[in-house]
Design a protein around this motif. Structure first.
Motif, PDB file in Angstrom:
ATOM      1  N   ALA A  64     -62.238 -76.356  53.875  1.00  0.00           N
ATOM      2  CA  ALA A  64     -63.309 -77.342  53.698  1.00  0.00           C
ATOM      3  C   ALA A  64     -64.483 -77.031  54.623  1.00  0.00           C
ATOM      4  CB  ALA A  64     -62.775 -78.744  53.965  1.00  0.00           C
ATOM      5  N   ASN A  65     -64.195 -76.632  55.854  1.00  0.00           N
ATOM      6  CA  ASN A  65     -65.249 -76.266  56.795  1.00  0.00           C
ATOM      7  C   ASN A  65     -65.985 -75.008  56.355  1.00  0.00           C
ATOM      8  OD1 ASN A  65     -64.666 -78.433  58.416  1.00  0.00           O
ATOM      9  ND2 ASN A  65     -63.620 -77.250  60.002  1.00  0.00           N
ATOM     10  N   TYR A  66     -65.243 -74.049  55.824  1.00  0.00           N
ATOM     11  CA  TYR A  66     -65.841 -72.819  55.290  1.00  0.00           C
ATOM     12  C   TYR A  66     -66.926 -73.162  54.274  1.00  0.00           C
ATOM     13  CZ  TYR A  66     -65.818 -68.718  52.064  1.00  0.00           C
ATOM     14  OH  TYR A  66     -66.146 -67.685  51.222  1.00  0.00           O
ATOM     15  N   ASP A  67     -66.614 -74.054  53.362  1.00  0.00           N
ATOM     16  CA  ASP A  67     -67.584 -74.470  52.353  1.00  0.00           C
ATOM     17  C   ASP A  67     -68.750 -75.226  52.985  1.00  0.00           C
ATOM     18  OD1 ASP A  67     -68.850 -76.109  50.195  1.00  0.00           O
ATOM     19  OD2 ASP A  67     -67.311 -75.155  48.979  1.00  0.00           O
ATOM     20  N   ARG A  68     -68.442 -76.152  53.848  1.00  0.00           N
ATOM     21  CA  ARG A  68     -69.482 -76.985  54.463  1.00  0.00           C
ATOM     22  C   ARG A  68     -70.457 -76.170  55.311  1.00  0.00           C
ATOM     23  NH1 ARG A  68     -69.913 -78.795  59.384  1.00  0.00           N
ATOM     24  NH2 ARG A  68     -67.744 -78.223  59.907  1.00  0.00           N
ATOM     25  N   VAL A  89     -73.372 -65.087  41.271  1.00  0.00           N
ATOM     26  CA  VAL A  89     -72.165 -65.886  41.072  1.00  0.00           C
ATOM     27  C   VAL A  89     -72.409 -67.247  41.705  1.00  0.00           C
ATOM     28  CG1 VAL A  89     -69.733 -66.151  41.682  1.00  0.00           C
ATOM     29  CG2 VAL A  89     -70.615 -63.910  40.994  1.00  0.00           C
ATOM     30  N   ARG A  90     -72.373 -68.264  40.866  1.00  0.00           N
ATOM     31  CA  ARG A  90     -72.613 -69.629  41.342  1.00  0.00           C
ATOM     32  C   ARG A  90     -71.468 -70.520  40.891  1.00  0.00           C
ATOM     33  NH1 ARG A  90     -79.047 -71.092  40.538  1.00  0.00           N
ATOM     34  NH2 ARG A  90     -79.892 -69.383  41.826  1.00  0.00           N
ATOM     35  N   THR A  91     -70.775 -71.094  41.840  1.00  0.00           N
ATOM     36  CA  THR A  91     -69.692 -72.017  41.536  1.00  0.00           C
ATOM     37  C   THR A  91     -69.584 -73.034  42.657  1.00  0.00           C
ATOM     38  OG1 THR A  91     -67.284 -72.226  41.314  1.00  0.00           O
ATOM     39  CG2 THR A  91     -68.086 -70.316  42.527  1.00  0.00           C
ATOM     40  N   ASP A  92     -69.232 -74.247  42.308  1.00  0.00           N
ATOM     41  CA  ASP A  92     -69.056 -75.308  43.300  1.00  0.00           C
ATOM     42  C   ASP A  92     -67.706 -75.222  43.996  1.00  0.00           C
ATOM     43  OD1 ASP A  92     -71.547 -76.352  42.721  1.00  0.00           O
ATOM     44  OD2 ASP A  92     -70.775 -77.721  41.196  1.00  0.00           O
ATOM     45  N   THR A  93     -66.834 -74.318  43.514  1.00  0.00           N
ATOM     46  CA  THR A  93     -65.477 -74.241  44.037  1.00  0.00           C
ATOM     47  C   THR A  93     -65.213 -72.857  44.604  1.00  0.00           C
ATOM     48  OG1 THR A  93     -64.714 -75.803  42.351  1.00  0.00           O
ATOM     49  CG2 THR A  93     -63.027 -74.507  43.471  1.00  0.00           C
ATOM     50  N   TRP A  94     -64.936 -72.791  45.893  1.00  0.00           N
ATOM     51  CA  TRP A  94     -64.579 -71.529  46.529  1.00  0.00           C
ATOM     52  C   TRP A  94     -63.101 -71.449  46.880  1.00  0.00           C
ATOM     53  CZ3 TRP A  94     -69.164 -71.270  50.541  1.00  0.00           C
ATOM     54  CH2 TRP A  94     -70.338 -70.894  49.864  1.00  0.00           C
ATOM     55  N   SER A  95     -62.378 -72.518  46.740  1.00  0.00           N
ATOM     56  CA  SER A  95     -60.959 -72.482  47.107  1.00  0.00           C
ATOM     57  C   SER A  95     -60.171 -73.506  46.311  1.00  0.00           C
ATOM     58  CB  SER A  95     -60.780 -72.753  48.607  1.00  0.00           C
ATOM     59  OG  SER A  95     -61.167 -74.067  48.939  1.00  0.00           O
TER      60      SER A  95
END
Length: 416
Positions: free
Chosen positions: A340-344, A286-292
């Motif tokens: 945002a931190n989760y993603d970073r 699963v590859r996506t640039d958006t997690w939230s």
């Protein structure tokens, strides 16, 4: 400087009671939040095949205080043997139990998925509300809350909705643009199930290559049961669609693809019919640039499934849950910053473990011809004779997750 945890309590709904969902419940309840986990299955889904922990996944379990409990439930798998069509080992790669370097094909921490699920459930059930036989069919959200709509027609209001509902996530489907395909496919399919164990089933995992890009694996996890895996290279509409068919049709498909494969195929196909567990899947990431989006966020396989061939699927879910919960705990009064931190923080780790899956390398392990199989086995036997796999693992600087380190989220009360 340590990341201090806030005392602001949130109402958090976790969709999915698997490994990632329960790991989230562990960390979020310790952060003082009101956590509800809804699981669409009618009871705890403590089933599935063998999984492993590696690198940062081991570290995440250790921070939970559960590593000794996990050790007590490990499967005895000493290594992996490549066998010929008569079951004779041609090369064997042993597990790296030195405590340093990189895990080999077999991890030092092999455990049945069901056992890991039970361990996490035992560690979370006192502080978490679990609701079984219920799923999230949809949601609405605004700046202040998210309303989850459940399959039984009821609704509930929460501060955060976390989709930890697996590779086929409904939450992700509702979150991402219509028509977006999050799957990165490698052209490989797999089925696995249990059969009765016999005397010749040892603690070494057997792998038999079959012409036509096929592979049979056998591994035994307790005194009475053995796991069977059929794996094949195939890029066809039929192969991709079969995983959504009724189980009886899936079994017919796999029996047809492997009936001429030799070795112990007859035993394995016969045991398929009476197995208490059967699963068929296409190997995909699963590859996506958006997690939230807003107050809704994805976790585990729903966000970043790395596939079984990464060796880091379970570890990735545990690490992701640790980071997501840590950031929510740290910024409970500022959800946009937390997500945002989760993603970073997590994205570099996920990119690294997903990059471990190389379709060209996978295809080398699934040769099409008898000659290619013989060549692979001879090369592997020579490498084992020279101790190359063992030395490479022991002196590697890091495991499959690279040198990425778990962040510190200080301020949580000690686990009792």
């Amino acid at each position: 400087m340590p990341n201090k945890i806030t005392k602001h309590s949130l109402r958090i709904l976790v969709a999915g009671g698997g490994v990632a969902g329960q790991a989230l419940a562990f960390w979020l309840t310790r952060g003082g939040h009101q956590v509800t986990v809804v699981e669409r299955f009618p009871a705890l889904r403590a089933s599935g095949a063998q999984v492993d922990l590696r690198g940062q996944g081991i570290a995440a379990v250790e921070r939970m205080g559960l590593l000794d409990t996990v050790r007590s439930r490990l499967v005895d798998e000493a290594g992996v043997a490549f066998v010929n069509s008569r079951g004779k080992p041609k090369a064997t790669i042993m597990a790296n139990t030195s405590g340093r370097g990189r895990q080999t094909l077999t991890s030092e921490y092999e455990i049945m998925r069901g056992d890991l699920v039970r361990i996490l459930h035992d560690a979370t059930e006192d502080g978490t509300e679990y609701v079984f036989g219920k799923s999230v069919d949809g949601f609405d959200q605004d700046d202040h809350q998210v309303t989850a709509h459940f399959c039984d027609g009821t609704s509930g209001e929460y501060d955060v909705l976390i989709g930890a509902d697996g590779q086929g996530s409904r939450i992700r489907r509702a979150l991402l643009p219509e028509g977006f395909d999050p799957y990165w496919r490698v052209g490989i399919h797999m089925a696995y199930w249990f059969v009765p164990r016999i005397a010749s089933d040892s603690s070494i995992r057997d792998t038999c290559m079959v012409p036509g890009g096929r592979q049979i694996m056998r591994r035994s996890h307790n005194p009475t049961e053995t796991q069977v895996y059929f794996v094949m290279r195939e890029e066809s509409a039929e192969a991709s669609a079969i995983h959504r068919a009724p189980v009886e049709q899936q079994q017919e498909f796999w029996a047809g693809r492997f009936r001429d494969a030799g070795w112990q195929t007859e035993r394995f196909i016969a045991g398929m019919r009476t197995s208490p567990f059967f699963h068929s899947q296409e190997i995909a990431q699963v590859r996506t640039d958006t997690w939230s989006q807003g107050r809704v966020v994805l976790a585990g396989d729903a966000a970043h499934c790395a596939s079984p061939y990464s060796g880091m699927g379970i570890s990735g879910g545990l690490v992701g849950a640790y980071v997501l919960a840590g950031e929510i705990n740290r910024h409970a009064d500022d959800l946009p910053t937390a997500l945002a931190n989760y993603d970073r923080v997590l994205r570099p780790f996920i990119n690294g473990i997903q990059a471990e899956v190389n379709p060209r390398v996978l295809r080398l392990g699934m040769p099409m011809s008898k000659h290619a199989i013989s060549t692979f086995q001879a090369a592997t036997a020579l490498a084992c004779l020279l101790r190359i796999p063992d030395l490479t693992a022991r002196f590697a600087k890091a495991d499959r997750g690279g040198d990425w380190q778990l962040p510190d989220y200080d301020g949580l009360p000690p686990r009792t």
